[in-house]
Design a protein around this motif. Structure first.
Motif, short mmCIF file in Angstrom:
data_model
loop_
_atom_site.label_atom_id
_atom_site.label_comp_id
_atom_site.label_asym_id
_atom_site.label_seq_id
_atom_site.Cartn_x
_atom_site.Cartn_y
_atom_site.Cartn_z
N ASN A 10 -11.53 -1.59 -0.38
CA ASN A 10 -10.91 -0.86 -1.48
C ASN A 10 -11.97 -0.32 -2.42
O ASN A 10 -13.18 -0.58 -2.24
CB ASN A 10 -9.91 -1.74 -2.24
N ASN A 11 -11.55 0.41 -3.44
CA ASN A 11 -12.48 1.02 -4.39
C ASN A 11 -13.23 0.00 -5.22
O ASN A 11 -14.38 0.21 -5.59
CB ASN A 11 -11.71 1.98 -5.32
N SER A 67 0.85 -1.19 0.00
CA SER A 67 0.00 0.00 0.00
C SER A 67 0.89 1.24 0.00
O SER A 67 2.00 1.23 0.57
CB SER A 67 -0.93 0.02 1.21
N ASN A 123 -7.87 3.44 1.84
CA ASN A 123 -7.38 3.75 0.50
C ASN A 123 -6.63 5.07 0.48
O ASN A 123 -7.05 6.06 1.08
CB ASN A 123 -8.57 3.80 -0.46
#
Length: 349
Positions: A213-214, A74, A177
């Motif tokens: 997450n997206n 990340s 995120n």
């Protein structure tokens, strides 16, 4: 069109090769030096997932005449790792998902200034004010909505409208995120700490739904789990390319000009000061800005290219220079640690 593409490719090749030419004439370059350049192996810390950029790495290796050892993670975790490692970091290049993480590393004095020729390849708005990092692609924050539950006219076009009680328990977001955290940093820069805290507390009290997450946020909207999702634009466009927009339950919405929720952020890269292969690393950065790489971001990740020569072609999708995010210098998004602290304090991390 063919002639134009060939011209652009030639210019890109020149841009990648320029640092080599600048180092000296043919008479001063020995065979051993040439061999060492070909054999250069660089370590890249990539906050961009392998699923997004893994297929691009061989192109970068070919263009820059290097081998790249990519270590994925990340963006925020890798930034923290670099800050902890300091001048002992094995990384040569930091490829980050957002400007905030790059800024945090740069403000610690751990990124080297890039060559002017490299910085000149992209607009001033998409590079560090001190020249230590450069954008490799752009993206916009958007809201996706469930077309079976919400009329397009009802979709909020500001973040303040998102916290209306109408949307209690119906908004999905990804708190860990990097792009979400960059948005919160932009909110802090724009409204100050108290103003950002006020909005975050109102958002928290409206019971948003957390996802990892997206992709998970978008899937949740597609499946009717939530009515709205806060994501980056390219997740929706990638799914639309794969399945056809006409087959999707969700639709994408751009926020009002100047709203903090309309932040136009970047993925970008910088070279570690501690790297002993500065020249080779610079060639990789230039390769990221080549026509081949920029076309990859346009075609494969559905992001915005940051070189002026390329444009998006989806119907209804604005060009990068048409997006109107908040009036914030991306270099101001460096205070990642303070953002994470605030999110923790309000219970959103």
């Amino acid at each position: 069109m063919i002639t134009r593409k060939r011209m652009l490719a030639a210019l890109a090749a020149i841009a990648v090769a320029a640092p080599l030419a600048a180092c000296g004439s043919d008479e001063t370059t020995t065979a051993d030096e040439g061999a060492s350049l070909d054999a250069a192996t660089l370590v890249m810390y990539s906050g961009r997932g392998e699923g997004l950029v893994g297929d691009l790495i061989p192109t970068l290796e070919d263009l820059a005449d290097v081998s790249i050892d990519v270590r994925y993670g990340s963006t925020s975790e890798l930034a923290a790792q670099i800050l902890e490692e300091g001048d002992r970091s094995p990384a040569d290049i930091f490829f980050a998902q957002d400007a905030g993480a790059l800024g945090a590393v740069a403000s610690a004095g751990l990124l080297a200034p890039l060559d002017a020729e490299t910085l000149d390849l992209v607009p001033d708005a998409y590079q560090a004010s001190d020249g230590t990092w450069v954008a490799t692609s752009g993206r916009a924050r958007v809201i996706v909505h469930d077309t079976e539950a919400v009329d397009a006219a009802e979709v909020p076009d500001t973040i303040d409208a998102v916290v209306d009680p109408r949307w209690r328990g119906k908004v999905g977001f990804a708190p860990t995120n990097a792009s979400w955290q960059a948005f919160v940093t932009a909110l802090r820069v724009s409204r100050g700490e108290d103003g950002a805290r006020e909005w975050l507390e109102a958002f928290r009290d409206n019971e948003p739904v957390r996802y990892d997450n997206n992709v998970a946020v978008l899937n949740a909207v597609e499946e009717g789990q939530v009515e709205l999702g806060l994501i980056n634009h390219y997740y929706w466009y990638r799914l639309a390319r794969d399945t056809g927009a006409e087959n999707m339950r969700s639709a994408v919405n751009y926020l009002a000009p100047g709203d903090e929720g309309a932040l136009v952020n970047i993925a970008g890269a910088g070279i570690l000061v501690s790297s002993d292969q500065q020249e080779a690393a610079e060639r990789v950065i230039r390769a990221m800005l080549s026509v081949d790489a920029q076309q990859y971001f346009l075609d494969e990740t559905a992001e915005y290219p940051v070189v002026p020569a390329l444009e998006v072609d989806e119907e209804g999708r604005p060009q990068l220079d048409e997006l109107q995010g908040p009036d914030i210098d991306l270099s101001e998004l460096e205070s990642l640690e303070q953002t994470q602290q605030l999110l923790t304090e309000v219970g959103l991390l």
